[in-house]
Design an enzyme around this catalytic site. Structure first.
Site, PDB file in Angstrom:
ATOM      1  N   GLU A 507      41.572 -18.483 -25.633  1.00 46.56           N
ATOM      2  CA  GLU A 507      41.405 -19.755 -24.938  1.00 46.56           C
ATOM      3  C   GLU A 507      42.753 -20.409 -24.637  1.00 46.56           C
ATOM      4  OE1 GLU A 507      39.210 -23.122 -23.361  1.00 46.56           O
ATOM      5  OE2 GLU A 507      38.849 -20.985 -23.646  1.00 46.56           O
ATOM      6  N   THR A 620      34.645 -24.985  -7.454  1.00 47.22           N
ATOM      7  CA  THR A 620      35.294 -24.644  -8.726  1.00 47.22           C
ATOM      8  C   THR A 620      34.356 -23.938  -9.697  1.00 47.22           C
ATOM      9  OG1 THR A 620      36.802 -25.535 -10.406  1.00 47.22           O
ATOM     10  CG2 THR A 620      34.783 -26.794  -9.963  1.00 47.22           C
TER      11      THR A 620
END
Length: 642
Positions: A507, A620
């Site tokens: 991440e 997006t």
């Protein structure tokens, strides 16, 4: 006041029986009683008068004389010539029904009404595609009604036929089929174990709902994954999803908090893409219904929306952890594509007006570092909050939408282009960093101090930079520079994958001390099926044709298959530690796994005709929207804004 005092007095005999006789010597009603009755009568007359004012004036238009009056001979119940909503599972208390109460729609007579409607069309020679005008209804009701007309014919006659996109190379075709099979596994197991839930828990084989959706069953995976199914030609599964959306998707009665941003990019964006692909106006109507539920969040002094909303009540607020209860840059600045298309599709300028107001405020605000935008902005004052800057989490898609808005407008929106150029120049000047070994990354900055890290989310940036460079957003010298920057960052994101035990990137990865494109804390090491790295490689492949990007994408797909496929093959799960040889599952198949990750993988192994950059712009959440005046899927009539 007692009941007795309101009635005339009566006499009783000795047995208690009432004897009707003359009233007592006092007046039948006292003065205050007369005032009371007078007030009741006046109030009644007042409300009747007000009611008459707001009744629809059905006979004051040409509609009555031309259509409704002559049609009386064709059937007893014409329902204003508007077809009923074809939904058997629709909540009878939802917004549509109470708004359309002026045009009752008993479902038991649906077949009769359809036959009557056909007779009307034949009798008056009305085209099946025509929308019969509705007399003097408010615009909100009119828009809901118009979106229901001739639904079935529009599905069959106006569907956009996408190219198959098959690559002639048999090895590439085999890899594409592998990705398609991953999608089938993901969808079919969601349908088997969690149909109608927001997401699937593939390990425990049950439904899951992230906090961003509240606690209601809204079928987020269905809505998010529909256009991916259409692109892959999985029409039977698409139709299953369509039926669920038509019969079940509603925000009526949802009393828990939902993310305004996530709801718009996933639900509204996904539905609008389905509408663009199919011209099925059910999808447009649903997108309008959901967008309307989000609009109360925009009722702030500045027009900047709050982050969270309870759809049932319209109450909204910001996250408690946001700096000074501010709104978030990426959330307020990533609505332009969806709302602009919504205005074009419905003719209602309010959606575009709202995002224009937001963009104008952001553009005019003072920015201490050239074109960099702080991550927090106060919805009451319109002022930026803490001086924290990032192209990753909380800021990413705001920058992404600047270049995409320009492309979406067919390169006519010069404000978006100027803002984009100012922004990327500022990013290049203040945030681009290079390690001693040559890895290029985009750092965060707080009050002038750099944080030498990058998030997985930031790896969308190669797509943004390359899209701008190849679309003539800059002069040639700057275009070459940003194209090289895109390639350098794409390479760094690839390094974050290759340097883990699972070959899947974490991440967050750091560039300090002994760490170079590697995770530091254990809490940075998770992977939740994010698409951003693969998204960047997708753009780089399309725009450069360098085969390494296809190879990187294939390597990532194989790593995900190995580490994220649930033990029983019942879907794909995120993992808690990419640096573990045997990572644990987080037991969530995110909706964006189907909306983005699998879609971008599939398109990498397809030819460029399938969702061509010449005609489509991705929102997006990976939902492609048609480019104005270049794509036949774009609405023909573009309304003028106020």
């Amino acid at each position: 006041m007692s009941t007795r005092s309101l009635l005339p007095t009566h006499q009783r005999n000795s047995s208690g029986i009432i004897i009707l006789g003359p009233p007592s010597s006092r007046s039948i009603l006292r003065m205050k009683e007369k005032y009371f009755f007078f007030g009741v009568i006046v109030s009644f007359m007042f409300f009747c008068f007000i009611g008459m004012i707001y009744l629809p004036d059905l006979k004051s238009t040409q509609l009555y004389n031309r259509y409704i009056k002559p049609a009386d001979s064709l059937g007893p119940n014409l329902l204003g010539l508007v077809p009923p909503i074809e939904s058997h599972g629709h909540n009878s208390n939802n917004e549509d029904n109470y708004e359309l109460a002026v045009l009752p729609r008993p479902r038991a007579r649906f077949d009769d009404e359809r036959r009557l409607r056909k007779k009307i069309e034949e009798h008056f020679n009305i085209s099946q595609e025509a929308v019969i005008p509705i007399p003097n209804l408010n615009p909100k009701i009119r828009s809901h009604i118009n979106l229901d007309v001739s639904q079935s014919s529009r599905i069959t006659n106006a569907t956009i036929d996408l190219p198959d996109g098959a690559d002639p190379d048999p090895d590439i075709a085999k890899k594409r089929d592998f990705i398609k099979n991953m999608t089938i596994i993901s969808w079919d197991n969601y349908k088997k174990y969690a149909w109608g839930e927001n997401e699937l828990r593939p390990v425990s084989k049950r439904g899951h709902s992230s906090s961003i959706f509240g606690t209601s069953k809204l079928g987020a995976t269905i809505v998010d994954g529909m256009d991916t199914l259409w692109i892959m030609g999985l029409k039977d599964r698409f139709n299953d999803g369509r039926i669920w959306i038509q019969e079940n998707l509603t925000l009526d009665g949802v009393r828990t908090e939902m993310s305004v941003f996530e709801t718009i990019i996933r639900f509204v964006g996904g539905l609008l893409t389905c509408y663009a692909f199919t011209k099925d106006e059910m999808f447009l109507r649903k997108s309008v219904e959901i967008a309307e539920k989000m609009l109360p969040a925009f009722d702030t002094p500045t027009g900047l929306p709050y982050s969270l909303i309870k759809p049932d009540t319209g109450s909204s607020k910001n996250y408690i952890w946001a700096s000074q209860s501010s709104s978030i840059l990426a959330e307020v600045g990533t609505l332009y594509l969806e709302f602009s298309f919504l205005t074009s599709a419905t003719g209602d300028p309010k959606y575009l007006d709202k995002v224009e107001k937001i963009r104008s405020l952001l553009d005019s605000n003072s920015k201490p570092y050239d074109g960099l935008y702080p991550l927090y902005i106060n919805p009451k004052s319109g002022k930026f909050g803490s001086q924290h800057f990032s192209v990753g989490a909380l800021g990413d898609s705001f920058y992404e939408y600047l270049i995409k808005t320009w492309l979406f407008s067919n390169k006519k929106d010069v404000v978006a282009l100027r803002m984009y150029n100012e922004a990327v120049d500022a990013i290049d000047k203040h945030l681009v960093q290079r390690t001693q070994s040559g890895l290029v990354y985009l750092a965060d900055m707080r009050y002038g101090r750099l944080e030498h890290k990058m998030g997985h989310l930031t790896c969308f940036a190669p797509g943004m930079f390359s899209l701008g460079a190849k679309s003539s957003a800059h002069d040639q010298k700057r275009a070459d520079h940003f194209m090289q920057l895109a390639a350098d960052i794409a390479n760094t994101c690839h390094e974050s994958y290759t340097r883990t035990a699972t070959k899947i990137g974490p991440e967050t990865f750091w560039f300090s001390g002994d760490l170079e494109a590697q995770s530091g804390k254990r809490t940075d090491r998770y992977y939740i099926l994010r698409p951003d790295v693969i998204e960047g490689w997708f753009y780089m492949w399309r725009l450069t044709k360098d085969p390494k990007y296809r190879q990187w994408a294939w390597d990532a797909a194989q790593a995900i298959e190995k580490s994220c496929l649930a033990p029983d093959g019942t879907g794909y799960s995120g993992i808690t530690d990419v640096d573990s040889a045997k990572p644990k599952y987080d037991d969530v198949q995110q909706s964006f796994w189907l909306a983005e990750t699998l879609k971008y993988l599939y398109l990498i192994f397809s030819n460029d005709e399938l969702i061509s950059f010449d005609q489509w712009v991705f929102n997006t959440e990976g939902h492609p929207l048609p480019i104005r005046n270049l794509n036949p899927a774009f609405p023909e009539t573009v309304p003028q804004t106020n």
